[in-house]
Each structure stands twice: as C-alpha cells, then as structure tokens.
Design an enzyme around this catalytic site. Structure first.
Site, short mmCIF file in Angstrom:
data_model
loop_
_atom_site.label_atom_id
_atom_site.label_comp_id
_atom_site.label_asym_id
_atom_site.label_seq_id
_atom_site.Cartn_x
_atom_site.Cartn_y
_atom_site.Cartn_z
N HIS A 171 -67.59 -44.58 9.91
CA HIS A 171 -68.89 -44.22 10.46
C HIS A 171 -68.84 -43.99 11.96
O HIS A 171 -69.75 -43.47 12.44
CB HIS A 171 -70.08 -45.25 10.11
N ASP A 201 -65.67 -47.78 4.32
CA ASP A 201 -65.91 -47.56 5.74
C ASP A 201 -64.98 -47.64 6.65
O ASP A 201 -65.06 -48.48 7.59
CB ASP A 201 -67.25 -48.42 5.83
N SER A 307 -69.04 -52.13 16.11
CA SER A 307 -68.33 -51.74 14.81
C SER A 307 -67.03 -51.09 14.86
O SER A 307 -66.61 -50.25 15.93
CB SER A 307 -69.11 -50.26 14.26
#
Length: 363
Positions: A171, A201, A307
């Site tokens: 993402h 992911d 992230s």
C-alpha cells in the site's frame, strides 16, 4: 683416590669420620672394593635413572631397609596448551550452541550467534540496548516517497541486498508513477517496483545505480514470544529514521487491509492506512476488496509513515515489516499520537514471498 659408585644411604662406614677402605688402621678393610658389588657401567645409561628414596635404617644404624623398597613416583604429565585446548573442546561439546557466544566474546568478535537462526548485528558492548539496535540497523532503513495520480505518500522500507533491493508494504507504492528513496546518509535514489503481493500487503522495489548499501539481517519470527522487547524504525510523518521501542503485545492477530489501489496510499489526507481488526475498521473505510493476514502486534509507537519499516529484535534482526497502526483523528489534540496499537507482517511470511516478488509477480 678413586671413589666407588654407591646409592645414598647404602654401604656407609659404621662410624662417621673414620678412615675409608684404604686406611691402614683397618687392615680388614684393605680390599679396594667389595667383590659382591657390581662393576660400574662402562657408559652412561640411555635413559635417566629415577632417584630412589633412601632406605629407612633400623635403630641400630645397620643400613638394612625397614621394609620393602618404595616404588618410584610416577611422573605427572604437564598440562600444557594442548591439554587446555582438549578440555575446552570437551566443554564446547557439552554446552552446544551456547559456546559460540563465549568463544566470540573471548576473541573480541562484535557479533555472536543469536538464539534464533539469525545472527546478532549489534556490537557486544551495546547488546540488548535500544541505542545499540538503532545504531546497527538504522542504515538499513529508508524513507520512501511515492507519487501517483491521486497524490503523494510517505512510507518506509528495509534494505535486504547491498545493491538496493528493498521490502516495503504494497500500500506504500500501490499505483505509484514515481518512487524516490532516501537512505539514512541523505542520498536519494530513484526506485522501480519489482513485484507486489496485495494479499500479504508486500512489495519489492529496487534502487537504480545503487551499491555498497548495508543490508538488514532477516531474523526468525517463528521464535518471537509475547513480551519480547522490540524496536521500530521508520519515517513517521516524514521524520526520517525515527526510533521507538516497546514489546510484542500479541501474536497471530488477524488483520484485514484493503487491496484496492483506489483507497489511496498511506499518508494521504494525514491518515494511516485503513485496516480492520476484530470486526472494527480503523483509519477509514477498508473498501470492498480486502485481504487478511496473521500479524505481530506491538505497543512500539507507530504512526503514518512507519508502514514498510522494520520491527526489530534486540539482536538487530528484522522480525517484521510494520504495516498497520491505529491513528487517532479529529480536532481534539488529546486524541493525537500513537496509542500503542500496531501490527507487523512476520518476517517469515516475507521470506517465503520473496521468490515470487523477485520474479516480478503482481497482485
């Protein structure tokens, strides 16, 4: 006058201070030698003779041994370096893997075998400290800036090869038209996407014209336990190389994230990537297309921009890729900041997915 060979304490004159065999005062001793004595050897013995202890005399001083002759003492072998090394080898065989730590400590090696399959990258003088982990691993963590048609986002990544392979979250780079990466020393590179796996992911990108980078050590997430101390490194809100610490709060958490690129990348509109846990959605709507994976939960402070960064054990080994965190939103400043609810993709999942990512898989 030639002296006869004799053993200590044997065949001595009955009276001390009297003349010896050739003395004219004692004609009965005029014989130059006792005929029963063996002649002296014509040459020196090949081996040294071990001295015998003097025979105990009777109270009358006749020189007769009081008992059987004592056995010569056995010579003890010197415990030299060879014997010491043999003893060390026996101890090493007994204690197994723990010996590696002791040997490397004695030899001054900065790195020792960890308890997992990974190895410690933290210097021995700083082992077990957050500062030691940060110093050793920070050069392997990068800041990623991705630009797409819908805007720009900031995330993090982990260098896994010295020529510029970097693991991050899908993402972070999903739908990106250009990717810029900044390393800990301030250098900026252009990067291309190699492969993606939205179901986990994960994404793999590669820097252009990079070499000599410090690759992180991928550990063993299967050996992680609840309560283990961990360190997180990333670029929350664009603050490159931010270090936080905490513990592993839980294992095997079912985390659901969006696989829809239209949901936008992390960092847009100031919020974190939307995810779902326990039937509740956080950081926005996850959309209709989602995927669920098992995650490591941590209370190490994570914020938007973390992230794709690293969750690290105290040996300096990467045990997870940070992927989701709760980010409070709203006008009330009391709700701002990390609340200690973060999740990371186990590094064993990453290692299993690497061959597919390197082959250029998309999805």
């Amino acid at each position: 006058m030639t002296e006869s060979l004799r053993r200590s304490g044997e065949y001595e004159s009955p009276h001390e201070g009297e003349q010896h065999l050739s003395s004219p005062a004692h004609p009965e001793w005029s014989s130059p030698a006792n005929p029963e004595w063996p002649p002296p050897p014509a040459y020196a013995p090949a081996q040294p003779v071990i001295p015998q202890p003097a025979a105990a005399e009777t109270p009358g001083g006749t020189g007769t041994p009081a008992g059987p002759a004592a056995r010569p003492p056995q010579r003890k072998r010197a415990r030299g370096p060879a014997a010491l090394l043999a003893a060390v080898a026996i101890v090493a065989a007994a204690v197994g893997g723990g010996t590696a730590y002791g040997v490397q400590e004695l030899t001054g090696n900065d790195t020792v075998a960890s308890s997992s399959t990974g190895t410690s990258v933290v210097p021995s003088s700083q082992r077990g400290t957050v500062s030691g982990v940060a110093e050793a691993v920070s050069p392997s963590i990068v800041e990623i800036s991705a630009t797409s048609a819908s805007g720009s986002s900031t995330g993090s990544g982990v260098i896994i090869t010295e020529d510029g392979e970097i693991v991050t979250n899908n993402h972070v780079v999903a739908g990106a038209s250009s990717i810029k990466v900044r390393t800990s020393d301030g250098k900026t590179y252009t990067a291309d996407v190699v492969g993606t796996d939205s179901s986990k992911d994960l994404a793999l990108i590669r820097l252009e014209d990079a070499s000599g980078l410090r690759a992180a050590t991928l550990g063993d997430s299967d050996g992680v336990q609840v309560g283990d101390q961990v360190v997180a490194i990333g670029s929350p809100e664009g603050l490159t190389g931010t270090v936080t610490s905490g513990i592993v709060s839980a294992l095997d958490r079912d985390v659901t994230v969006s696989t829809d690129e239209s949901q936008g990348q992390q960092g847009q509109q100031g919020g974190g990537w939307p995810f779902e846990y326990g039937g509740r959605e956080f950081n926005g709507d996850t959309g209709g297309s989602t995927t669920t994976y098992k995650a490591i939960q941590t209370d190490a402070s994570l914020n938007p921009g973390n992230s794709g960064g690293a969750l690290i054990d105290m040996n300096g080994d990467i045990i997870g890729i940070n992927s989701a965190m709760y980010s409070a939103s709203g006008a009330d400043s009391s709700d701002a900041g990390s609340v200690g609810l973060g999740f990371a993709i186990p590094i064993d999942t990453v290692k299993a997915d690497l061959p597919a990512l390197r082959s250029g898989a998309t999805g």
